[in-house]
Design an enzyme around this catalytic site. Structure first.
Site, PDB file in Angstrom:
ATOM      1  N   ASP A  52       0.813  -1.208   0.000  1.00 53.80           N
ATOM      2  CA  ASP A  52       0.000   0.000   0.000  1.00 53.80           C
ATOM      3  C   ASP A  52       0.851   1.266   0.000  1.00 53.80           C
ATOM      4  OD1 ASP A  52      -2.528  -1.151  -0.124  1.00 53.80           O
ATOM      5  OD2 ASP A  52      -2.647  -1.437   2.034  1.00 53.80           O
ATOM      6  N   GLY A  53       1.992   1.233   0.700  1.00 52.57           N
ATOM      7  CA  GLY A  53       2.867   2.407   0.733  1.00 52.57           C
ATOM      8  C   GLY A  53       3.392   2.768  -0.643  1.00 52.57           C
ATOM      9  N   ARG A  57       2.618   6.102  -2.924  1.00 52.86           N
ATOM     10  CA  ARG A  57       3.676   6.903  -3.566  1.00 52.86           C
ATOM     11  C   ARG A  57       3.389   7.076  -5.049  1.00 52.86           C
ATOM     12  NH1 ARG A  57       8.627   5.354  -6.001  1.00 52.86           N
ATOM     13  NH2 ARG A  57       8.490   3.229  -5.176  1.00 52.86           N
ATOM     14  N   ASN A 126      -6.330   8.676   1.186  1.00 58.42           N
ATOM     15  CA  ASN A 126      -6.822   7.938   2.349  1.00 58.42           C
ATOM     16  C   ASN A 126      -7.303   8.868   3.457  1.00 58.42           C
ATOM     17  OD1 ASN A 126      -6.600   5.300   1.483  1.00 58.42           O
ATOM     18  ND2 ASN A 126      -4.615   4.937   2.443  1.00 58.42           N
ATOM     19  N   GLU A 127      -6.373   9.632   4.035  1.00 60.72           N
ATOM     20  CA  GLU A 127      -6.737  10.455   5.169  1.00 60.72           C
ATOM     21  C   GLU A 127      -5.722  11.551   5.449  1.00 60.72           C
ATOM     22  OE1 GLU A 127      -3.722   8.068   6.163  1.00 60.72           O
ATOM     23  OE2 GLU A 127      -5.593   6.931   6.264  1.00 60.72           O
ATOM     24  N   THR A 167     -10.805   2.028   5.374  1.00 58.37           N
ATOM     25  CA  THR A 167     -10.231   0.734   5.736  1.00 58.37           C
ATOM     26  C   THR A 167      -8.763   0.862   6.146  1.00 58.37           C
ATOM     27  OG1 THR A 167      -9.778   0.331   3.380  1.00 58.37           O
ATOM     28  CG2 THR A 167     -11.795  -0.611   4.289  1.00 58.37           C
ATOM     29  N   ALA A 168      -8.295   2.091   6.322  1.00 63.31           N
ATOM     30  CA  ALA A 168      -6.903   2.325   6.708  1.00 63.31           C
ATOM     31  C   ALA A 168      -6.850   2.813   8.162  1.00 63.31           C
ATOM     32  CB  ALA A 168      -6.265   3.313   5.734  1.00 63.31           C
ATOM     33  N   PHE A 171     -10.119   3.056  10.142  1.00 59.71           N
ATOM     34  CA  PHE A 171     -10.633   1.761  10.586  1.00 59.71           C
ATOM     35  C   PHE A 171      -9.957   1.331  11.878  1.00 59.71           C
ATOM     36  CE2 PHE A 171     -10.351  -2.903  10.576  1.00 59.71           C
ATOM     37  CZ  PHE A 171     -11.692  -3.241  10.514  1.00 59.71           C
TER      38      PHE A 171
END
Length: 279
Positions: A52-53, A57, A126-127, A167-168, A171
């Site tokens: 995911d990282g 990026r 995401n956030e 969901t990250a 969550f």
């Protein structure tokens, strides 16, 4: 006109580098120009091999030029990824044939206004996580929605998330899972010292605000997708709204989000409709 695909990988993982080399060679054999870990300008697709990282990026690169992103999971959960490494030959074939659909994922734009009036901007898919800058102190935060105050409390942080980010970090903080086709914004307090500090879900046109109250000298730092930081000293105001530019994700299959959720989190579904296997 020649075709070009950008391939991005996690250079610190030998298996990811090996997979990226194989994908690059296969694409070249089909007459497609391959760029490795460069700019997405002029590319028709960004293929990402990593976790995911690495995908986050790559999203920074792809979003600038409105290029679809296709993730192959070589990490752990890989919620943003579309395929697993064992399907690489099929992924390449589908990319060559342009056999994929593209969906847009909502982003957020973030502005930190300091007490001096300076504005510092950012964005996230995401956030935006407003976190305490000093380990021994809480952040005193005032939460607002659409220009009106909602609650004030001390906390370790506040997560302002998109449905994709539900969901990250959100969550993990006890927030709800929101399907990615639901247009909404989430507010999830982290370890709040208050009676009313429950997660909230608001509409996509709402504007979220977090004021870092100037009590003592405890400031905050805003993490955008856990990758980019903006300092928010005491007295700062963090404003979050729907992003002007989405991130485009290439999709290879039509499995509903519920199926992805069950597979990624390995959720127990025994007994559903007589024990039918998960998708």
């Amino acid at each position: 006109m020649s075709r070009r695909i950008l391939v991005i990988t996690h250079e610190g993982r030998p298996e990811a580098v090996t997979a990226a080399d194989r994908v690059s060679e296969d694409l070249r054999q089909h007459g497609i120009e391959v760029v490795r870990d460069g700019a997405a300008e002029g590319a028709e697709l960004v293929m990402v091999l990593g976790g995911d990282g690495t995908i986050l990026r790559a999203a920074e690169v792809a979003r600038v030029h409105d290029v679809p992103l296709l993730g192959i999971n070589l990490g752990h959960v890989g919620f943003l990824a579309e395929a697993e490494p064992e399907t690489l030959p099929d992924v390449v074939a589908r990319a060559v044939a342009e056999d994929y659909t593209v969906e847009e994922r909502m982003t957020i734009d973030v502005v930190v206004t300091t007490p001096t009036g300076e504005e510092r901007g950012g964005w996230a898919i995401n956030e935006a996580a407003v976190e305490k800058s000093a380990r021994a102190r809480m952040v005193e935060a005032a939460i607002g929605v659409d220009g009106l105050g909602v609650s004030t409390f001390g906390c370790d942080g506040v997560v302002l998330a998109t449905p994709t980010g539900s969901t990250a970090y959100a969550f993990s903080g006890g927030g709800p899972v929101v399907w990615p086709d639901v247009e909404a914004l989430l507010v999830v307090p982290i370890a709040a010292h208050a009676l009313f500090a429950r997660p909230m879900v608001v509409g996509p046109a709402s504007v979220l605000e977090v004021e870092v109250l100037p009590y003592g000298d405890a400031g905050a730092v805003v993490w955008c997708d856990g990758r980019r930081t903006i300092d928010a000293p005491p007295g700062s105001r963090i404003t979050v709204c729907r992003g002007a530019h989405p991130v485009r994700l290439a999709r290879l299959n039509e499995v509903p989000f519920s199926g992805r959720l069950v597979a990624k989190f390995d959720l127990p579904v025994q007994g559903w409709r007589g024990g039918r296997e998960r998708p």
